[in-house]
Motif scaffolding. Structure first.
Motif, PDB file in Angstrom:
ATOM      1  N   GLU A 156      -7.565   1.138   2.485  1.00 34.40           N
ATOM      2  CA  GLU A 156      -7.130   1.794   1.490  1.00 34.40           C
ATOM      3  C   GLU A 156      -7.381  -0.320   0.407  1.00 34.40           C
ATOM      4  O   GLU A 156      -7.635  -0.408  -0.453  1.00 34.40           O
ATOM      5  CB  GLU A 156      -5.595   1.998   0.736  1.00 34.40           C
ATOM      6  CG  GLU A 156      -5.185   1.691  -0.382  1.00 34.40           C
ATOM      7  CD  GLU A 156      -3.658   0.433  -0.784  1.00 34.40           C
ATOM      8  OE1 GLU A 156      -3.412   0.819  -1.495  1.00 34.40           O
ATOM      9  OE2 GLU A 156      -3.598  -0.540   0.338  1.00 34.40           O
ATOM     10  N   HIS A 157      -7.487  -0.785   1.316  1.00 35.70           N
ATOM     11  CA  HIS A 157      -7.124  -2.352   0.803  1.00 35.70           C
ATOM     12  C   HIS A 157      -8.161  -2.477   2.403  1.00 35.70           C
ATOM     13  O   HIS A 157      -8.411  -2.216   2.779  1.00 35.70           O
ATOM     14  CB  HIS A 157      -6.598  -3.127   0.874  1.00 35.70           C
ATOM     15  CG  HIS A 157      -4.808  -3.462   2.031  1.00 35.70           C
ATOM     16  ND1 HIS A 157      -4.175  -2.710   2.501  1.00 35.70           N
ATOM     17  CD2 HIS A 157      -4.948  -4.079   2.964  1.00 35.70           C
ATOM     18  CE1 HIS A 157      -3.939  -2.588   3.104  1.00 35.70           C
ATOM     19  NE2 HIS A 157      -4.381  -4.086   3.448  1.00 35.70           N
ATOM     20  N   GLU A 165       1.048  -1.148  -0.076  1.00 40.50           N
ATOM     21  CA  GLU A 165      -0.326   0.560   0.161  1.00 40.50           C
ATOM     22  C   GLU A 165       0.417   1.220   0.016  1.00 40.50           C
ATOM     23  O   GLU A 165       0.353   2.509  -0.034  1.00 40.50           O
ATOM     24  CB  GLU A 165      -0.897   0.072   1.247  1.00 40.50           C
ATOM     25  CG  GLU A 165      -0.085  -0.390   2.229  1.00 40.50           C
ATOM     26  CD  GLU A 165      -1.080   0.441   3.548  1.00 40.50           C
ATOM     27  OE1 GLU A 165      -3.176  -0.471   3.747  1.00 40.50           O
ATOM     28  OE2 GLU A 165      -1.074   0.682   4.816  1.00 40.50           O
ATOM     29  N   GLN A 197      -1.974   1.158  10.985  1.00 38.72           N
ATOM     30  CA  GLN A 197      -0.759   0.473  10.433  1.00 38.72           C
ATOM     31  C   GLN A 197      -1.578   0.922   8.597  1.00 38.72           C
ATOM     32  O   GLN A 197      -0.893   1.060   8.084  1.00 38.72           O
ATOM     33  CB  GLN A 197      -0.145   0.038  10.598  1.00 38.72           C
ATOM     34  CG  GLN A 197       0.863  -0.143  11.775  1.00 38.72           C
ATOM     35  CD  GLN A 197       0.198  -0.688  12.736  1.00 38.72           C
ATOM     36  OE1 GLN A 197      -0.529  -2.150  12.416  1.00 38.72           O
ATOM     37  NE2 GLN A 197       0.043  -0.722  14.088  1.00 38.72           N
ATOM     38  N   THR A 198      -2.692   0.990   8.332  1.00 34.73           N
ATOM     39  CA  THR A 198      -3.440   0.992   7.258  1.00 34.73           C
ATOM     40  C   THR A 198      -3.615   2.197   7.044  1.00 34.73           C
ATOM     41  O   THR A 198      -3.371   3.375   7.176  1.00 34.73           O
ATOM     42  CB  THR A 198      -4.359   0.140   7.150  1.00 34.73           C
ATOM     43  OG1 THR A 198      -4.540  -1.550   7.565  1.00 34.73           O
ATOM     44  CG2 THR A 198      -4.999   0.120   5.922  1.00 34.73           C
ATOM     45  N   ARG A 199      -3.070   2.712   5.142  1.00 35.93           N
ATOM     46  CA  ARG A 199      -3.636   3.852   4.597  1.00 35.93           C
ATOM     47  C   ARG A 199      -4.560   4.148   4.555  1.00 35.93           C
ATOM     48  O   ARG A 199      -5.337   3.414   4.212  1.00 35.93           O
ATOM     49  CB  ARG A 199      -2.897   3.443   3.270  1.00 35.93           C
ATOM     50  CG  ARG A 199      -3.003   4.716   1.938  1.00 35.93           C
ATOM     51  CD  ARG A 199      -2.444   4.665   1.509  1.00 35.93           C
ATOM     52  NE  ARG A 199      -2.698   5.413   0.223  1.00 35.93           N
ATOM     53  CZ  ARG A 199      -2.218   5.500  -1.405  1.00 35.93           C
ATOM     54  NH1 ARG A 199      -0.881   4.424  -1.358  1.00 35.93           N
ATOM     55  NH2 ARG A 199      -2.093   6.090  -2.428  1.00 35.93           N
ATOM     56  N   ASP A 227       0.917   8.174   3.172  1.00 34.17           N
ATOM     57  CA  ASP A 227       0.701   7.966   1.687  1.00 34.17           C
ATOM     58  C   ASP A 227       0.151   8.733   0.902  1.00 34.17           C
ATOM     59  O   ASP A 227      -0.435   9.009  -0.347  1.00 34.17           O
ATOM     60  CB  ASP A 227       1.242   6.563   1.620  1.00 34.17           C
ATOM     61  CG  ASP A 227       2.308   5.221   1.912  1.00 34.17           C
ATOM     62  OD1 ASP A 227       3.286   6.542   1.687  1.00 34.17           O
ATOM     63  OD2 ASP A 227       1.998   4.542   2.738  1.00 34.17           O
ATOM     64  N   ILE A 259     -11.817  -2.171  -0.487  1.00 36.47           N
ATOM     65  CA  ILE A 259     -11.517  -1.649   0.490  1.00 36.47           C
ATOM     66  C   ILE A 259     -11.696  -1.833   1.644  1.00 36.47           C
ATOM     67  O   ILE A 259     -13.100  -2.744   1.955  1.00 36.47           O
ATOM     68  CB  ILE A 259     -11.837  -0.259   0.059  1.00 36.47           C
ATOM     69  CG1 ILE A 259     -12.953   0.425  -0.083  1.00 36.47           C
ATOM     70  CG2 ILE A 259     -11.188   0.292  -1.091  1.00 36.47           C
ATOM     71  CD1 ILE A 259     -14.342   0.582   1.019  1.00 36.47           C
ATOM     72  N   SER A 270      -6.826   2.534  -4.848  1.00 35.64           N
ATOM     73  CA  SER A 270      -5.441   3.362  -4.458  1.00 35.64           C
ATOM     74  C   SER A 270      -5.106   4.692  -4.456  1.00 35.64           C
ATOM     75  O   SER A 270      -4.724   5.604  -3.869  1.00 35.64           O
ATOM     76  CB  SER A 270      -4.398   2.074  -4.400  1.00 35.64           C
ATOM     77  OG  SER A 270      -4.396   0.900  -4.013  1.00 35.64           O
ATOM     78  N   ILE A 317      -4.652  -3.786  13.052  1.00 31.57           N
ATOM     79  CA  ILE A 317      -4.306  -3.392  12.002  1.00 31.57           C
ATOM     80  C   ILE A 317      -4.329  -1.944  11.474  1.00 31.57           C
ATOM     81  O   ILE A 317      -3.344  -1.299  10.595  1.00 31.57           O
ATOM     82  CB  ILE A 317      -4.415  -4.855  11.016  1.00 31.57           C
ATOM     83  CG1 ILE A 317      -3.357  -4.463  10.149  1.00 31.57           C
ATOM     84  CG2 ILE A 317      -5.873  -4.490  10.139  1.00 31.57           C
ATOM     85  CD1 ILE A 317      -3.341  -5.526   9.024  1.00 31.57           C
ATOM     86  N   ARG A 365      -3.064  -6.276  -3.623  1.00 31.96           N
ATOM     87  CA  ARG A 365      -5.285  -6.045  -2.904  1.00 31.96           C
ATOM     88  C   ARG A 365      -6.346  -6.217  -3.143  1.00 31.96           C
ATOM     89  O   ARG A 365      -6.933  -6.547  -2.839  1.00 31.96           O
ATOM     90  CB  ARG A 365      -4.943  -4.068  -3.437  1.00 31.96           C
ATOM     91  CG  ARG A 365      -6.110  -3.241  -2.827  1.00 31.96           C
ATOM     92  CD  ARG A 365      -5.300  -2.203  -3.185  1.00 31.96           C
ATOM     93  NE  ARG A 365      -6.840  -1.083  -2.579  1.00 31.96           N
ATOM     94  CZ  ARG A 365      -8.042  -0.585  -3.812  1.00 31.96           C
ATOM     95  NH1 ARG A 365      -7.584  -1.406  -5.373  1.00 31.96           N
ATOM     96  NH2 ARG A 365      -8.883  -0.238  -3.673  1.00 31.96           N
ATOM     97  N   LYS A 412       1.541   3.945  -7.416  1.00 36.42           N
ATOM     98  CA  LYS A 412       1.008   3.722  -8.846  1.00 36.42           C
ATOM     99  C   LYS A 412       1.939   4.905  -9.650  1.00 36.42           C
ATOM    100  O   LYS A 412       1.763   5.038 -11.430  1.00 36.42           O
ATOM    101  CB  LYS A 412      -0.390   4.054  -9.255  1.00 36.42           C
ATOM    102  CG  LYS A 412      -0.925   3.744  -7.874  1.00 36.42           C
ATOM    103  CD  LYS A 412      -0.914   1.711  -7.644  1.00 36.42           C
ATOM    104  CE  LYS A 412      -1.833   1.325  -6.617  1.00 36.42           C
ATOM    105  NZ  LYS A 412      -1.267   0.051  -6.453  1.00 36.42           N
ATOM    106  N   LEU A 430      -7.195   5.650   2.363  1.00 35.97           N
ATOM    107  CA  LEU A 430      -7.654   7.289   1.085  1.00 35.97           C
ATOM    108  C   LEU A 430      -8.200   7.554   1.155  1.00 35.97           C
ATOM    109  O   LEU A 430      -7.718   8.221   0.332  1.00 35.97           O
ATOM    110  CB  LEU A 430      -8.685   5.777   0.012  1.00 35.97           C
ATOM    111  CG  LEU A 430      -7.978   4.558  -0.281  1.00 35.97           C
ATOM    112  CD1 LEU A 430      -8.871   3.761  -1.283  1.00 35.97           C
ATOM    113  CD2 LEU A 430      -6.202   4.483  -1.054  1.00 35.97           C
TER     114      LEU A 430
END
Lengths: 402, 550
Positions: free
Chosen positions: B237-238, A9, B304-306, B512, B263, B465, B301, A42, A13, B308
């Motif tokens: 993000e996911h 992540e 720590q996840t981006r 990010d 997502i 993303s 988690i 993903r 891109k 969006l």
């Protein structure tokens, strides 16, 4: 969780990885590292339906990772996904993949009868048969085996080596053991000239890179655990550095173990070193062997895994330390063989397309040798340019005065 | 100007959200002629700004058994009629150390009494099902929650209605009602994209404008008290969870984590806002922090996840009690203004929730059909929506292109039947969400798409993303090819889309997301010179809006 699982992540891109991917450039059917790597990771979380068979077109050269400005382990993501999700179909090609990746097994079987085996694999008839049955391309010459292994030869020399005040451990790898013991012998000469003795690990197995590339991750993981155990013993017992003369073996031992195979190597990773990095440091600290002038011109080819390790500069500087040698550094690009990849019938054309520019440059170079750190690059270059291709250690050994 | 187009129909529906489009379909299936009007795109209001949770009803079981009962009924129906909009993920209600474990039995009892299946799990069993759930949980209850894509649901409603003769006008507002004494006979309308005025005459008008329904009532000089409550959510993000994760306690802020398509969503906050703020919602730093902090308790988690983007919607609650916005029922409010106010020709359907949209449509259409003398029964609970008619997951998929798989997931059998299967049709436009040229062609031609934001709601273009970094310029070019758009117009669509994407990224502009936004800005501003495209003539109602969408 290993790095490959959570780094996708960070990808923004930018697609630089795909621009630098030698396979994407040569094969329009390969979606490229961005799509197969972070994008795919993903989508594969959502559903395994999104696993794309095209992932097996990846050569695992890791040039995508070298290019990535976001520190995404693109190649690792692809390798991990292949290990997890690639379905093994029982067909002749599976047998071929098995043969190509079981380097220890076939090395052990072949070295006692090397002249016969080499003759058989070299015969046109056998090549055609292998092409038509299991899909090893008929244009390829399988690597030649040596008569007797490096390990066997070393046994006789082991006592002498213990006389030296300093010792290093040597992970010789399959290539030196079964195909080219001379490289190991040259290393021994060079180190001895620097007043350093050579040790082998108690035992070692193939580092696992051909197994990873062919999707046999369980076997690769077993090898990794075995090697880490033996390296740990060496470090604990002798506290020696562990050197490798193969840019790919050392890369695998250091990076693929934790990133792709999820095998913890933290207790030894700082001790593992690619040979030219060790030697250059010694040279700069004043421990260079006496070298005579080598009045030759060489072209130097950077292997992909050395590039990814960031170590090409060490080899280049080491070569430049050889008096009289004219060093021409070639543009860093993949030779196309990528270990076992280019041997496969279905990959041969792509492999040749990837290497074309390199071959042309070398053919037009008037060099006396090509130099490279990787055994499979050597095979590819020799086969397609007919220029003798040797390891930097071979050249150093030529320059020794004693 | 001079000439004004006039249309006649039996029913005029105002509002193209889940409720409005469901009414449109219901009417059309009963053979009632209808037209639908929305001031924006379909599913652009509250419908498209929630978590897309296919409630089992468990969340309401303890506090509001009526809603819970409606949810589980509709849950079962939607799984059948809208399978291409539904992911049957199941959900967990987890008890954390700070929660009262004794609430679990109250919860299970309440679920059972309204017909919601429950399964009590040990922490180990819960972790096995959902490895990312907070490992310190004391227990969990599994319920038949799932996810529901509101965009696909609305688009399929419209598609089916159109196939049965209905008509839709998006980007069209009501300017005034046409009245004869105490009877509404139609509405004067304006297309805000083209500035064309038109009139629709109808036997019955249905106000299904959700939170904006109060304004519609005002056009008829009627008063309805709405109770706007803002709910903010974050898009991750996911997909970090496979099962919906709820807290097993009374509903509170940020206690639902939903895996939506590729997502995950964490929500929702609840804040009472003034009615005049409903068109200018902002997600505040404080809300972002609460969502991350509370969300991490469901699945560590998450921290720590981006992230969006952020978005917010308004709960369309009708003020019946004056509580705090969370404890009042989200019940359905059906106002027959003939009975309530002596004004014939107008019916309002307010309140409710995404889950009950079909039921609300059935109730409303029943009332209106009776007035029209139509006695065909409702069949929306039996007939599958276009896309769910045939099962597509049984087809051989081994060699199928990823874009075709993604398209079949989103459009069901329509993707197999109607998409351009040539090499060009299969080529990828949106790499994050695997949207192909063929899918975009279909959406532009068949699904009432006028711009890239509409296209996003039909396809997930730009929802991955990179938030439009790579697909925006490709897709806007396709509007020239399939949407009879000039090059200049498609450049304007491009900027409109990027601005809309950025609005949602701004509240989470760190890490990010910031790097990605910078890179996108560099491509469009630095490389393509997007700032030089003049925006003169852009639809006026889009310019001042500060809304956020998924």
């Amino acid at each position: 969780m290993n790095i490959a699982q959570n780094s996708f992540e960070k990808c923004i891109k930018c697609t630089i990885c795909t621009v630098y991917c030698p396979v994407a450039k040569a094969n329009p059917n390969y979606p490229g590292p961005k799509e197969c790597g972070p994008d795919g990771a993903r989508l594969r979380i959502k559903s395994l339906d999104y696993y794309d068979q095209a992932l097996k077109l990846c050569t695992n050269c890791k040039r995508c990772e070298t290019a990535c400005p976001s520190n995404v382990n693109v190649g690792d993501i692809i390798a991990v996904a292949r290990g997890k999700f690639e379905k093994k179909v029982i067909n002749p090609k599976l047998m071929r993949d098995f043969i190509l990746s079981q380097t220890d097994l076939f090395g052990t079987l072949s070295t006692p009868f090397a002249p016969i085996v080499n003759k058989i694999t070299d015969s046109q008839i056998i090549k055609t048969v292998m092409h038509k049955t299991i899909g090893i391309d008929k244009h390829k010459a399988l690597p030649k085996y040596s008569l007797g292994t490096f390990r066997n030869w070393f046994k006789k020399n082991a006592p002498d080596q213990e006389q030296y005040p300093r010792q290093v451990s040597y992970f010789h790898g399959c290539y030196v053991n079964y195909n080219d013991p001379d490289l190991g012998k040259d290393l021994l000469k060079v180190l001895n000239a620097m007043n350093i003795g050579l040790k082998l690990l108690n035992k070692e197995k193939c580092c696992g890179v051909p197994l990873i590339a062919n999707g046999f991750h369980d076997k690769a993981r077993k090898n990794a655990r075995f090697n880490v155990k033996n390296m740990t013993e060496a470090v604990e017992k002798f506290n020696t550095p562990i050197l490798s003369t193969s840019s790919t073996c050392s890369f695998t031992l250091k990076q693929e173990y934790p990133h792709v195979l999820d095998v913890d190597n933290s207790q030894v990773v700082d001790k593992i070193e690619y040979i030219t990095s060790f030697l250059l440091r010694e040279f700069m600290n004043g421990n260079a062997p006496k070298l005579k002038e080598i009045n030759k011109t060489i072209v130097y080819h950077t292997p992909c895994h050395l590039e990814r390790s960031g170590l090409a500069i060490f080899t280049i500087e080491l070569l430049r330390a050889i008096p009289g040698l004219k060093v021409i550094v070639l543009e860093s690009e993949c030779c196309g063989l990528a270990g076992t990849y280019g041997f496969k019938k279905e990959n041969y054309d792509v492999s040749m397309k990837i290497g074309k520019h390199l071959f042309e440059t070398i053919k037009n170079s008037d060099a006396d040798y090509a130099i490279t750190d990787c055994e499979t690059c050597k095979w590819q270059i020799e086969e397609n340019t007919h220029l003798k291709t040797i390891h930097p250690i071979n050249l150093l050994a030529q320059g020794l005065t004693v | 100007m001079g000439h004004i187009s006039r249309f006649e129909t039996e029913v005029l529906i105002i509002g193209g959200g889940a409720t409005g489009t469901s009414i449109m379909r219901d009417c059309a299936l009963r053979g009632i002629k209808c037209m639908l009007l929305d001031k924006n795109d379909i599913a652009s209001g509250t419908t498209g700004r929630n978590h897309g949770l296919l409630h089992s009803g468990a969340r309401y079981a303890v506090t509001d058994s009526e809603s819970a009962h409606e949810c589980i009924q509709e849950n079962k129906i939607l799984r059948k009629i809208a399978s291409h909009c539904v992911d049957q993920t199941d959900g967990l209600f987890i008890t954390l150390p700070e929660d009262d474990l004794s609430f679990q039995s109250t919860f299970i009892h309440a679920c059972t009494s309204v017909g919601i299946d429950t399964q009590k799990l040990t922490p180990e069993e819960a972790l096995k099902l959902e490895p990312n759930v907070n490992p310190s949980l004391l227990g969990a209850v599994k319920v038949p929650d799932g996810t529901l894509d509101p965009f696909r649901l609305c688009a399929s409603n419209v598609l089916d209605a159109k196939q049965h003769g209905a008509q839709i006008f998006t980007y069209s507002i009501v300017q005034s009602f046409i009245r004869v004494g105490e009877r509404i006979i139609g509405a004067s309308c304006l297309n805000v994209r083209t500035n064309e005025k038109f009139e629709i005459f109808a036997n019955e008008v249905i106000n299904a404008a959700g939170i904006w329904g109060k304004n519609i009532c005002q056009y008829a000089e009627l008063d309805v008290q709405m109770f706007p409550a803002k709910g903010s959510l974050l898009v991750l993000e996911h997909r970090i969870n496979d099962l919906v994760i709820n807290r097993c306690r009374k509903p509170a802020d940020a206690d639902i984590l939903v895996p939506g398509d590729s997502i995950s969503l964490i929500g929702t906050t609840s804040e009472e806002i003034d009615y005049c703020e409903i068109d200018s919602l902002r997600v505040t730093d404080q809300e972002v922090n609460i969502l991350i902090e509370e969300g991490a308790k469901l699945a560590p988690i998450l921290e720590q996840t981006r992230i969006l983007r952020a978005y917010a919607g308004v709960r369309p609650l009708v003020d019946v009690s004056g509580g705090n916005g969370r404890n009042i029922s989200r019940g359905i409010v059906l106002l027959d203004h003939a009975k309530r106010d002596g004004l014939t020709g107008l019916t309002s359907i307010l309140g409710g929730k995404l889950m009950t949209c079909r039921l609300m449509a059935e109730m409303t259409t029943d009332v209106v059909a009776e007035k029209l003398g139509n006695n065909s029964p409702c069949t929306t609970h039996l007939q599958p929506l276009p896309g769910s008619v045939e099962r597509t997951d049984k087809q051989p998929r081994k060699k199928t292109a990823l874009t075709s798989k993604a398209a079949a997931y989103r459009h069901g059998e329509k993707a197999v039947q109607l998409f351009d299967q040539s090499a060009k049709g299969k080529s990828i436009v949106c790499e994050c969400e695997m949207v192909s040229v063929g899918e975009i062609e279909y959406a532009i031609k068949k699904l009432d798409v006028t711009n890239l934001v509409d296209l996003r709601r039909r396809t997930r273009l730009g929802m991955g993303s990179c938030q439009g970094e790579l697909c925006t310029y490709r897709a806007s070019g396709l509007f020239c090819e399939y949407g009879q758009c000039s090059g200049h117009d498609s450049s304007k669509l491009l900027i409109h889309f990027l601005e809309e994407r950025w609005k949602g990224i701004k509240p989470v502009l760190f890490d990010d997301a910031l790097r990605e936004a910078e890179f996108t800005y560099w491509i469009y501003e630095g490389l393509f010179g997007a700032a030089d495209v003049t925006l003169l003539g852009t639809a006026q109602n889009d310019e001042k809006k500060e809304y956020y969408e998924i």
